[in-house]
Design an enzyme around this catalytic site. Structure first.
Site, mmCIF file in Angstrom:
data_model
loop_
_atom_site.group_PDB
_atom_site.id
_atom_site.type_symbol
_atom_site.label_atom_id
_atom_site.label_comp_id
_atom_site.label_asym_id
_atom_site.label_seq_id
_atom_site.Cartn_x
_atom_site.Cartn_y
_atom_site.Cartn_z
ATOM 1 N N LYS A 78 0.871 -1.188 0.000
ATOM 2 C CA LYS A 78 0.000 0.000 0.000
ATOM 3 C C LYS A 78 0.894 1.220 0.000
ATOM 4 O O LYS A 78 1.817 1.321 0.816
ATOM 5 C CB LYS A 78 -0.874 -0.019 1.276
ATOM 6 N N GLN A 99 7.278 3.971 3.818
ATOM 7 C CA GLN A 99 5.874 3.550 3.863
ATOM 8 C C GLN A 99 5.690 2.264 4.669
ATOM 9 O O GLN A 99 4.684 2.096 5.358
ATOM 10 C CB GLN A 99 5.378 3.341 2.419
ATOM 11 N N LYS A 102 5.682 3.360 8.303
ATOM 12 C CA LYS A 102 4.519 4.223 8.544
ATOM 13 C C LYS A 102 3.256 3.370 8.647
ATOM 14 O O LYS A 102 2.448 3.528 9.562
ATOM 15 C CB LYS A 102 4.386 5.208 7.375
ATOM 16 N N LYS A 114 5.390 1.728 -3.146
ATOM 17 C CA LYS A 114 5.302 3.086 -3.705
ATOM 18 C C LYS A 114 5.587 2.998 -5.198
ATOM 19 O O LYS A 114 6.213 2.044 -5.654
ATOM 20 C CB LYS A 114 6.356 3.988 -3.027
ATOM 21 N N ASP A 154 -0.150 10.774 -4.580
ATOM 22 C CA ASP A 154 0.986 11.414 -3.892
ATOM 23 C C ASP A 154 1.232 12.685 -4.712
ATOM 24 O O ASP A 154 0.338 13.112 -5.464
ATOM 25 C CB ASP A 154 2.206 10.473 -3.870
ATOM 26 N N THR A 198 -4.300 13.651 5.218
ATOM 27 C CA THR A 198 -2.882 13.780 5.563
ATOM 28 C C THR A 198 -2.627 15.111 6.267
ATOM 29 O O THR A 198 -1.969 15.171 7.316
ATOM 30 C CB THR A 198 -1.997 13.650 4.308
HETATM 31 P P1 NDP Z 1 0.979 17.927 -4.259
HETATM 32 O O1 NDP Z 1 1.507 17.615 -5.606
HETATM 33 O O2 NDP Z 1 -0.479 18.056 -4.070
HETATM 34 O O3 NDP Z 1 1.677 19.242 -3.697
HETATM 35 C C1 NDP Z 1 3.050 19.377 -3.556
HETATM 36 C C2 NDP Z 1 3.305 20.819 -3.188
HETATM 37 O O4 NDP Z 1 4.671 20.993 -2.822
HETATM 38 C C3 NDP Z 1 3.039 21.777 -4.345
HETATM 39 O O5 NDP Z 1 2.572 22.984 -3.838
HETATM 40 C C4 NDP Z 1 4.441 21.927 -4.939
HETATM 41 O O6 NDP Z 1 4.635 23.107 -5.701
HETATM 42 C C5 NDP Z 1 5.232 22.001 -3.666
HETATM 43 N N1 NDP Z 1 6.641 21.740 -3.929
HETATM 44 C C6 NDP Z 1 7.178 20.662 -4.535
HETATM 45 N N2 NDP Z 1 8.497 20.797 -4.603
HETATM 46 C C7 NDP Z 1 8.773 21.994 -4.017
HETATM 47 C C8 NDP Z 1 9.965 22.704 -3.763
HETATM 48 N N3 NDP Z 1 11.151 22.198 -4.144
HETATM 49 N N4 NDP Z 1 9.885 23.902 -3.119
HETATM 50 C C9 NDP Z 1 8.686 24.412 -2.725
HETATM 51 N N5 NDP Z 1 7.526 23.783 -2.963
HETATM 52 C C10 NDP Z 1 7.583 22.596 -3.585
HETATM 53 O O7 NDP Z 1 1.568 16.763 -3.300
HETATM 54 P P2 NDP Z 1 1.063 16.322 -1.876
HETATM 55 O O8 NDP Z 1 0.583 17.493 -1.124
HETATM 56 O O9 NDP Z 1 0.186 15.143 -2.058
HETATM 57 O O10 NDP Z 1 2.416 15.768 -1.222
HETATM 58 C C11 NDP Z 1 3.340 16.619 -0.553
HETATM 59 C C12 NDP Z 1 4.263 15.771 0.303
HETATM 60 O O11 NDP Z 1 3.487 15.013 1.248
HETATM 61 C C13 NDP Z 1 5.106 14.728 -0.446
HETATM 62 O O12 NDP Z 1 6.324 14.561 0.246
HETATM 63 C C14 NDP Z 1 4.277 13.467 -0.290
HETATM 64 O O13 NDP Z 1 5.061 12.293 -0.440
HETATM 65 C C15 NDP Z 1 3.785 13.624 1.132
HETATM 66 N N6 NDP Z 1 2.615 12.835 1.485
HETATM 67 C C16 NDP Z 1 1.443 12.952 0.786
HETATM 68 C C17 NDP Z 1 0.342 12.226 1.155
HETATM 69 C C18 NDP Z 1 -0.983 12.416 0.509
HETATM 70 O O14 NDP Z 1 -1.979 11.863 1.044
HETATM 71 N N7 NDP Z 1 -1.101 13.174 -0.559
HETATM 72 C C19 NDP Z 1 0.419 11.225 2.248
HETATM 73 C C20 NDP Z 1 1.652 11.254 2.989
HETATM 74 C C21 NDP Z 1 2.708 12.014 2.578
HETATM 75 P P3 NDP Z 1 4.667 23.026 -7.327
HETATM 76 O O15 NDP Z 1 3.243 22.832 -7.702
HETATM 77 O O16 NDP Z 1 5.257 24.329 -7.710
HETATM 78 O O17 NDP Z 1 5.542 21.851 -7.680
#
Ligand code: NDP
Length: 433
Positions: A78, A99, A102, A114, A154, A198
């Site tokens: 998962k 994962q 977690k 993943k 993700d 999350t």
């Molecule tokens: P999204 O794609 O929805 O959002 C990612 C965000 O982070 C965007 O705003 C993106 O901006 C920004 N970002 C990416 N790289 C950078 C950077 N170098 N500097 C500044 N901003 C950055 O992803 P999620 O919110 O789903 O995931 C975010 C994190 O959370 C990841 O590490 C993911 O693995 C983790 N996570 C997510 C889960 C989920 O349920 N979605 C569960 C557990 C963990 P831009 O659009 O400009 O790239």
């Protein structure tokens, strides 16, 4: 290192877990005798495949697809799919390894895996994203199933992408197998609260850490990096609990909004219009965009890194401490570098590692699987209550384990040992497989 050359993020994730395991290995030599450490960092199966598709200009594009099935001792593999140009095997393996622990820590019966692709959905039309997802699933469908491997979203994979992926799976297999993917839309097998889970969970975790010091989020200044799925709902929940979220970001810069980030406007800009944080700043009186510099320079009592790996480094941690930060909870996976974690912990900052603090998403995915299996759909309130109970359970398991192994208040050690022992015990029980 020799077996996995160049996979720097994977090495970092393994080292971070192994650094915590000394006390447990001394106490339980059977883990060493049965080579559990060597087994736990070797994925059960890794699939790498070509993803050919045709863009709007009629050009053939080739991306690379991945699925790493890391560990199924506790249940079906998962874990999410990430679509981002930085994706390569080392990123997928680091995420898959995290994962495993977690999911174990969540207390739910799910293994760890993943996947993803170096495809970049930003700037692509809906039609291009659909054709890409259909091609990706045309290979992936052979490897997944509700009892085998259950992917989710993700970075770069939200409800739109899950829809196209599920549609293609259904078409190829001729089966309405809802439990094969999570993060689905509500009318076609999804769970309420999954979208928010999350971000909500990370804030609930931060609140519970603060409670151990008889403090609360109410009235605190909060800084959240990112503005995607995790960040948006972390901002919303922090606001609900009385926090003042004064900054968020994307890869183009960060926005400071001393009046408190307006979540509805942020959702309109990011989710509906697929715009940038600069578009938010342009429409919000009093907000300003900072294109160069670090969001961690903005003074905060509580910091929630919710963007990407290694975004909070040692200089950023120093700045946060100098500004009086009290708690850091990781919404993203491995956003804080090892040196920054050490610095924050040494300064007495409450630090919640991602495998504990961001487990609310996968935990709610497991609730989605339960609803699919019983062909039921639960109310928002009931599902949110289950999420809150799960986050409290994870928090308390970290605290109790850290106490038991002589490091009270060390959530990193608590999360790693609690996550490891459950999966290691299951592996021992299942024999040398
Ligand atoms: P999204 O794609 O929805 O959002 C990612 C965000 O982070 C965007 O705003 C993106 O901006 C920004 N970002 C990416 N790289 C950078 C950077 N170098 N500097 C500044 N901003 C950055 O992803 P999620 O919110 O789903 O995931 C975010 C994190 O959370 C990841 O590490 C993911 O693995 C983790 N996570 C997510 C889960 C989920 O349920 N979605 C569960 C557990 C963990 P831009 O659009 O400009 O790239």
């Amino acid at each position: 290192l020799r077996r996995n050359p160049g996979e720097v993020e994977f090495h970092q994730a393994v080292r971070e877990v192994f650094d915590s395991l000394g006390p447990v290995l001394r106490k339980h030599p059977m883990y060493t005798e049965a080579a559990v450490l060597a087994r736990v960092c070797e994925p059960e199966r890794q699939v790498i495949f070509r993803v050919p598709w045709v863009d709007d200009a009629g050009q053939v594009q080739i991306n690379r697809g991945f699925r790493v099935e890391f560990n199924s001792a506790l249940g079906p593999f998962k874990g999410g799919l990430r679509f981002h140009p930085s994706v390569y095997l080392g990123i997928v393996k680091f995420l898959g390894f995290e994962q495993v622990f977690k999911n174990s820590l969540s207390g739910l019966p799910i293994g760890g895996g993943k996947g993803g692709s170096d495809f970049d959905p930003r700037g692509r039309s809906d039609g291009e994203v659909m054709r890409f997802c259909q091609s990706f699933m045309t290979e992936l469908y052979r490897h997944i199933g509700e009892h085998t491997d259950v992917p989710a979203g993700d970075t770069g994979v939200g409800r739109r992408e899950i829809g196209y992926l599920f549609g293609q799976y259904k078409r190829i297999t001729n089966r309405y197998e809802s439990g094969v993917l999570t993060g689905k839309g509500i009318s076609w097998g999804g769970s309420l609260v999954r979208t928010e889970a999350t971000g909500f969970g990370a804030v609930l975790f931060a609140e519970r850490m603060l409670e151990t010091r008889r403090e609360a989020l109410d009235g605190r200044r909060v800084v959240v990096s990112g503005s995607g799925n995790v960040a948006t709902y972390a901002i919303a929940k922090a606001r609900d609990l009385g926090g003042q979220v004064v900054a968020c970001s994307d890869s183009s810069g960060y926005v400071v909004d001393e009046a408190g980030i307006d979540v509805e406007l942020l959702r309109q800009v990011k989710e509906v219009e697929r715009g940038r944080v600069g578009d938010y700043a342009a429409r919000r009186p009093g907000a300003r965009l900072v294109e160069d510099g670090s969001i961690w320079d903005v003074p905060a009592d509580v910091a929630l890194p919710c963007a990407t790996q290694n975004e909070l480094d040692e200089p950023a941690a120093k700045q946060l401490v100098a500004n009086g930060v009290v708690a850091v909870a990781e919404g993203a996976n491995m956003p804080t570098t090892p040196a920054a974690v050490e610095l924050l912990q040494a300064a007495g900052v409450l630090f919640g590692p991602g495998k504990a603090a961001n487990a609310g998403g996968v935990a709610t995915s497991a609730l989605e699987m339960q609803q699919n299996a019983s062909r039921d759909s639960w109310t928002f309130e009931y599902t949110e209550e289950r999420l809150a109970q799960t986050m409290a359970g994870i928090h308390d398991r970290c605290v109790e384990t850290a106490d038991e192994y002589g490091s009270p208040g060390d959530y990193v050690l608590g999360a790693n040992i609690a996550g490891f022992t459950k999966v290691a015990d299951a592996m021992l029980a299942l024999g040398v497989i």
